[in-house]
Design a protein around this motif. Structure first.
Motif, mmCIF file in Angstrom:
data_model
loop_
_atom_site.group_PDB
_atom_site.id
_atom_site.type_symbol
_atom_site.label_atom_id
_atom_site.label_comp_id
_atom_site.label_asym_id
_atom_site.label_seq_id
_atom_site.Cartn_x
_atom_site.Cartn_y
_atom_site.Cartn_z
ATOM 1 N N MET A 1 -13.111 5.571 -6.399
ATOM 2 C CA MET A 1 -12.426 5.229 -7.764
ATOM 3 C C MET A 1 -13.127 6.247 -8.987
ATOM 4 S SD MET A 1 -10.310 3.224 -6.605
ATOM 5 C CE MET A 1 -9.944 2.117 -5.068
ATOM 6 N N GLY B 1 -14.646 -0.809 -12.261
ATOM 7 C CA GLY B 1 -14.900 -2.257 -12.198
ATOM 8 C C GLY B 1 -16.364 -2.402 -11.421
ATOM 9 N N TRP C 1 -14.026 -4.217 -0.559
ATOM 10 C CA TRP C 1 -14.185 -2.975 -1.058
ATOM 11 C C TRP C 1 -15.466 -2.285 -0.414
ATOM 12 C CZ3 TRP C 1 -9.901 -0.897 -2.361
ATOM 13 C CH2 TRP C 1 -9.037 -1.760 -2.893
ATOM 14 N N SER D 1 -3.544 3.415 -10.630
ATOM 15 C CA SER D 1 -2.171 3.317 -10.512
ATOM 16 C C SER D 1 -1.648 4.247 -9.282
ATOM 17 C CB SER D 1 -1.315 3.916 -11.795
ATOM 18 O OG SER D 1 -1.750 5.101 -12.018
ATOM 19 N N ASN E 1 -15.469 -6.196 -6.720
ATOM 20 C CA ASN E 1 -14.054 -6.390 -7.147
ATOM 21 C C ASN E 1 -13.625 -5.044 -8.145
ATOM 22 O OD1 ASN E 1 -11.709 -7.538 -7.469
ATOM 23 N ND2 ASN E 1 -12.375 -9.024 -9.050
ATOM 24 N N LEU E 2 -13.017 -3.963 -7.201
ATOM 25 C CA LEU E 2 -12.555 -2.960 -7.747
ATOM 26 C C LEU E 2 -11.262 -2.974 -8.552
ATOM 27 C CD1 LEU E 2 -13.395 -0.295 -4.976
ATOM 28 C CD2 LEU E 2 -14.434 -0.483 -7.092
ATOM 29 N N ASN E 3 -11.056 -1.978 -9.447
ATOM 30 C CA ASN E 3 -9.706 -1.694 -10.146
ATOM 31 C C ASN E 3 -8.969 -0.670 -9.335
ATOM 32 O OD1 ASN E 3 -10.389 -3.842 -12.149
ATOM 33 N ND2 ASN E 3 -11.464 -2.424 -13.293
ATOM 34 N N GLN F 1 -2.068 2.522 -6.075
ATOM 35 C CA GLN F 1 -1.729 1.146 -5.801
ATOM 36 C C GLN F 1 -0.596 0.979 -4.972
ATOM 37 O OE1 GLN F 1 -0.775 -0.403 -9.841
ATOM 38 N NE2 GLN F 1 -2.776 -0.831 -10.298
#
Length: 794
Positions: free
Chosen positions: A629, A650, A600, A574, A569-571, A577
């Protein structure tokens, strides 16, 4: 010479008898003159015509031939002269004498030839009697009255052949044996004598009906018995002094000679029994000696001699069963040996590589060496599949060239291939192991279908080889699962060599199995094409900012072999996005109610890194989504602690470490404090700093290949779990379908009906079926009743 009085029987007979002597050859080579012939014919004609009038009762002899004759009725004459002819023929034949230098056979043939010629002429002399009196007597039921030609043959049979038959047949058989011994003989004697037996085989009830009773009983049966005895002696003696190959050549020659002889003097009736006799004596009785030599010829690849053996044994079809079984067992044995050698060689190479490898691990090199040499050693899929193909091709050539594509031997080859493809030291190292061939075959297909494979490595890999092995694997569902997983990776990574090639293989798999078998693969291609439209829409809305090219793929969860993992579960930062949100927006507008989950752990990214020396072009890094990321975070600052960077990116800690490690290992990031060993982990306070200048000889660097996770093992376990679950569902559907139709079914009947239905996908075991039955009972689809039966619950 004046003609006799038509009413005087004795005068008439005395007149024609000298002519008959000339006709039948009693006067040597001097034949009858045309004048004498016409006088004889006229005398017989006058007697029969003028006596066939109203007259007083006939003589006692006439009465015996016509017991119902009326004294005042019209009757046909011929009985008296017929009786005279019978007596004459008997005396004539008995009076024939052979010359001192003649054998009985020579005498018989010489006299028979002359007698039958005369009998034809004599039949014409008595033509009027034949056409009227003989025909009337036979129509009245007299089966002891014959035309003159037939009467002559019957008299010859009774007076000449039958008293001398034993000696005559012996001399014929002796002459045939001399011919078999390559001695020069007069074959016309044999031919004429044998043909005489056919003429002598007369059916008294129907003179026109073919009849071979004399020929069969007097000649054919003794001939076949003598033939069997002769060739039994000869074959046993020859085999005692020569090898089997020479014997087979001798058999071919003997069979050819006998067929040639049979065409010269045997009746058609005898030809098939003769062949059966020869085949039994020469082939069937010595089939075991050929079987014993067969394995030696196979080992020496003596195709010509194997073909010779096959052609001989083919004449006795029953003997081919053992030959086909022997071939099947030989292929199984040789395949097992070959694959065992490959396994031992791989284990030896693995042990050598482990003992000479660089820095030992925690437990030292010896432990690793033992593990590599164990039963779990990895076998190169290309070597394994090519070996299976080589074994198949080797024996397929034998079947084609030596056995002329005989279906029995094709079946033996298929049975043997099915055995060694599914049960061999590599595919099933233990009795409880699942067969590895489907998985290795899927890897083989992946090898030559990937665009990243080197041409030199896949030179001898092709779709034909794939389909050959696929035909023989039992667990086709296992192959489908593994092949679908590798196909999915090729599709999402864009490493398919050719879409046409991919689709052609799917089409061939569909032809070999069913449309249902390839339905998921076909849907995967549909998803890829649908994703192209989505990609275009996203590009039109987002444009090109930080992301130059964005390829979102929408994959149906039930068709693709990928699962959403919480550990990944990646963040999303911005700056990335916008395209992700736009995908959700556009897809949601077209498909209301559907839920998207980002995978992911799949997919990859390419990014430019301005970390090169001044004046040099930027590097192009190929990274995973997690690595993407991580690197994007360093756009904001050059250093992070491990804990800070993990919080930004994440995923679970072990996943994060696995994806981070290649960066520190290959000096893209500096680690402070430095790692204490290759297997050492990270602390929360470990500082990670991106280098200002990355030193690599290559501008394109792939960091994905160095990620070490448990994914391969997890994927294998997941595939096996998926296969087991699919099999249970398949068995459940079969059982419910059968029970719904039958309503009540005995346990054994249900098992026997289910098992054949699974063969197109896998080989079910009775224990597996029983377990599914128990599950269906728990779910109340069926219930157990008395007498070991099941009842369907509506």
């Amino acid at each position: 010479m004046s003609l006799p009085a038509y009413s005087d029987l004795n005068s008439t007979w005395n007149f024609i008898q000298p002519g008959l002597e000339f006709i039948l050859g009693a006067q040597g080579d001097q034949g009858v003159t045309s004048k004498m012939y016409m006088h004889c014919y006229t005398a017989v004609y006058n007697y029969c015509v003028n006596k066939s009038r109203k007259s007083d009762a006939g003589s006692s002899l006439a009465s015996s031939y016509a017991p119902n004759a009326d004294n005042n009725s019209y009757s046909l004459a011929g009985a008296e002269i017929y009786s005279k002819l019978e007596t004459y023929l008997t005396q004539f034949i008995k009076g024939l004498k052979k010359e001192p230098h003649e054998s009985l056979l020579e005498f018989y043939v010489r006299k028979w030839t002359r007698f039958t010629i005369g009998a034809v002429y004599m039949n014409n002399v008595f033509d009027y009697m034949n056409r009227y009196w003989v025909q009337k007597e036979r129509s009245d039921g007299r089966r002891d009255i014959y035309d003159v030609n037939t009467l002559s043959l019957i008299k010859w049979r009774n007076e000449m052949f039958q008293p001398n038959s034993d000696v005559l047949i012996k001399e014929i058989l002796d002459l045939i044996e001399k011919q078999r011994n390559n001695m020069i003989v007069d074959t016309s004697l044999i031919s004429t004598a044998i043909k005489s037996l056919v003429f002598l085989s007369i059916d008294a009830n129907d003179l026109k009906k073919p009849n071979l009773v004399i020929y069969v009983n007097s000649f054919e049966k003794p001939f076949l018995k003598a033939t069997e005895e002769y060739y039994s002696r000869e074959s046993s003696k020859f085999l005692a002094e020569h090898n089997v190959v020479d014997y087979m050549k001798k058999c071919e020659a003997r069979l050819s000679q006998e067929i040639s002889r049979s065409n010269n003097y045997l009746e058609e009736h005898t030809k098939n029994p003769l062949l059966d006799t020869l085949n039994n004596a020469l082939i069937k009785n010595h089939a075991q000696e050929m079987y014993d030599q067969f394995l030696i010829l196979l080992e020496q690849n003596q195709i010509e001699h194997i073909q010779r053996m096959y052609k001989l044994l083919y004449k006795v079809p029953d003997t081919l069963v053992h030959l086909a079984d022997t071939l099947e067992e030989y292929i199984k044995r040789e395949a097992g040996k070959t694959l065992e050698e490959i396994k031992v060689q791989a284990e030896s190479q693995a042990a050598t590589a482990a003992s000479t490898e660089g820095t030992p691990g925690v437990n030292g090199a010896p432990t690793r060496s033992r593990r590599s040499a164990g039963s779990g050693v990895a076998i190169d899929y290309k070597t394994y599949i090519n070996t299976l193909i080589a074994i198949y091709n080797q024996f397929n050539d034998v079947v084609i060239k030596a056995f002329s594509k005989d279906t029995r031997f094709i079946r033996s080859l298929d049975n043997a291939c099915r055995h060694f493809v599914n049960k061999n030291p590599i595919a099933t190292p233990t009795t409880r192991s699942n067969c590895k061939t489907p998985e290795l075959l899927a890897k083989y297909a992946d090898g030559f279908l990937k665009s990243t494979s080197k041409e030199a490595d896949i030179l001898d890999m092709n779709a034909d080889n794939l389909m050959i092995v696929f035909k023989f694997i039992n667990d086709k569902d296992a192959f489908e699962e593994h092949y679908r997983r590798s196909l999915a990776k090729r599709l999402i990574n864009g490493t398919c060599k050719s879409d046409e090639l991919e689709e052609s293989i799917i089409h061939r798999l569909q032809e070999e199995n069913s449309i249902e078998y390839t339905s998921k693969m076909t849907k995967m291609f549909s998803d890829m094409k649908a994703s192209e439209d989505l990609k275009a829409d996203v590009r039109n809305h987002v444009g090109e900012n930080l992301v130059k090219e964005f390829n979102p793929l929408i994959l149906a969860q039930s068709m693709w072999p990928f699962k959403y993992l919480d550990d990944y579960n990646l963040n999303v930062p911005s700056e990335l996005q916008a395209p992700f949100e736009k995908v959700i927006e556009i897809y949601g507008s077209k498909h209301s109610g559907r839920q998207l989950k980002w995978l992911w752990n799949h997919g990859r990214a390419e990014l430019k890194a301005n970390l090169s020396r001044k004046g040099k072009p930027p590097f192009l890094f190929t990274v995973s989504n997690v690595q993407l990321m991580i690197l994007i975070a360093f756009n904001k600052k050059n250093s992070y602690t491990f804990k800070e960077l993990h919080g930004i990116v994440g995923t679970s800690r072990n996943i994060f470490e696995a994806h981070l490690l290649p960066f520190t290992k290959y000096k893209l990031m500096d680690q402070s404090p430095p790692s204490s060993g290759p297997n050492a982990g990270f602390n929360d306070d470990t500082v990670l700093t991106i280098v200002e200048e990355y030193k690599s000889k290559k501008l394109k660097v792939n960091f994905i290949s160095n990620i070490k996770t448990n994914e391969p093992k997890q994927e294998e376990d997941e595939a096996n779990k998926e296969i087991d679950e699919a099999r249970k569902n398949f068995l459940s559907a079969c059982i419910v379908r059968i029970m719904k139709s039958r309503k009540v079914c005995k346990h054994n009947d249900l098992i026997n009906e289910v098992m054949p239905q699974t063969l197109s996908r896998f080989r079910a075991k009775p224990l597996d079926v029983k377990r599914v039955i128990d599950q269906l009972i728990e779910k109340k689809y069926i219930k157990r009743i008395e007498d070991n039966c099941y009842e369907y619950m509506t």
